[in-house]
Design an enzyme around this catalytic site. Structure first.
Site: not given
Ligand SMILES: *Cc1c(COP(=O)(O)O)cnc(C)c1O
Length: 361
Positions: A101, A171, A195
């Site tokens: 990511w 993030d 998540k």
């Molecule tokens: C799942 C995830 C993403 C991607 O997320 P989307 O909402 O599908 O764009 C990015 N960063 C992390 C840490 C993730 O777990």
């Protein structure tokens, strides 16, 4: 009705209490005579849902007034672009690459400026967090970027990098609201909510107000300007109203449980149970350096891909779902977010114990 234990990395389990409340309010939200799905996002009743959600999130995080809460769309992926488009003044930023990511975020930022990879753990399949106490932070970097919990690899920054005075952007898609955090140490905290918080379709962004630029490059799409969303209280266009409502119910649920300290206590208990099992197992082992282990995503393997596949098959038949590791790493991964009860992890450990008894050589 039978509910399963869903160990998916996301979309993931939601608290059963929240789902029941949403079901009860589905046809008639608190006397409005309609579902939240059917409401105008400009109505008084929806405004109260949005304001309550923001106030509760502020309370949960003990967030000061100089931070703005935005409910956006487009997932974490859209933030990969929105962050450099809004924050890059010198057209330069430093990225710490601890997994897919962060790597994707860095690649996207590269379209808009110079990206320096100041630390990287790809040499050992991202199984650890690099030492970030004295990084070669660039003089001209507009921010330092991390992915705080690496969903795919199961690592977590247990201490934040030393950014040498630069703004930290994080993030937190897969660890947001799993434990208390000090918002004031960040410039931007963001994540897709699917998540640990709510249904897919909502992206939460917390941004220090003075970082919202007055002006961005002319080519930046209106929808990708923080200023537009901040000035319009996340109502510039039609927001993902139902998803925001569910996030609000989850915030209320966390507050009822005792807030983030209680979430942390529960998450530590669940993770300890699973990691302690892995550490003594003769069949399974964890793939992450111990001090960097995530409380949320626990990857593990047997070392034999065929046995891994058999484990996933038998676990699924037993009602323990989505334990397959990410396609890029294989093996297994148990995601044990806030809504996963301790009983779910106990069930998993019991199942692994039995499996080990049957198959360990
Ligand atoms: C799942 C995830 C993403 C991607 O997320 P989307 O909402 O599908 O764009 C990015 N960063 C992390 C840490 C993730 O777990």
């Amino acid at each position: 009705m039978k509910r399963v234990y869903n160990f998916s990395a996301g979309p993931a389990m939601l608290p059963e209490e929240v789902l029941k409340q949403a079901a009860e309010e589905m046809l008639d939200y608190r006397g409005s005579g309609m579902s939240v799905m059917e409401m105008s996002h400009r109505s008084k009743v929806y405004e109260s849902i949005l304001e309550k959600a923001k106030a509760d999130l502020r309370k949960l995080l003990n967030m000061p007034e100089d931070y703005e809460i935005l409910f956006l769309q487009g997932g974490a992926h859209t933030q990969f672009a929105m962050i450099p488009l809004n924050l890059m003044k010198n057209q330069e930023a430093d990225y710490i690459v601890t997994g897919q990511w962060a790597k994707r975020a860095a690649a996207e930022a590269k379209k808009y400026g110079k990206v320096n990879i100041v630390a990287d753990s790809s040499d050992k399949t991202f199984s650890y967090i690099p030492d970030c106490t004295d990084l070669p932070i660039s003089e001209r970097a507009d921010y330092v970027y991390i992915c705080e919990n690496n969903t795919i690899y199961g690592t977590k920054f247990h201490s934040l990098p030393n950014t040498k005075g630069k703004i930290l952007v994080s993030d937190v898609s897969s660890c947001f609201l799993s434990e208390p955090m000090d918002v004031t140490r960040y410039g931007i905290i963001y994540g897709g909510v699917q998540k640990n918080i709510g249904p897919a379709g909502v992206t939460l962004v917390i941004i220090r107000k003075d970082l919202i630029p007055e002006k961005v490059a002319d080519f930046v799409p209106t929808m990708l300007q923080y200023k537009i969303h901040a000035e319009n209280n996340s109502l510039y266009n039609t927001p993902p109203a139902y998803g925001i409502y569910i996030c609000g119910l989850v915030f209320e649920w966390i507050l009822r449980q005792g807030g983030l300290t209680e979430m942390q206590r529960r998450n530590q208990d669940k993770a300890r149970l699973l990691y302690d099992f892995l550490d003594q197992s003769k069949l399974f082992y964890g793939t992450v350096r111990k001090e960097d282990r995530s409380l949320m995503n626990v990857p593990f393997v047997t070392g034999d891909p065929e046995l891994d596949a058999l484990f996933i098959k038998e676990a699924t038949a037993f009602g323990l779902l989505n334990l397959k590791g990410h396609r890029s790493v294989g093996g297994m991964r148990a995601s044990i977010y806030n809504a996963m009860p301790l009983a779910g992890v106990e069930e998993l450990v019991r199942f692994m114990t039995d499996f080990e008894r049957k198959y360990a050589k």
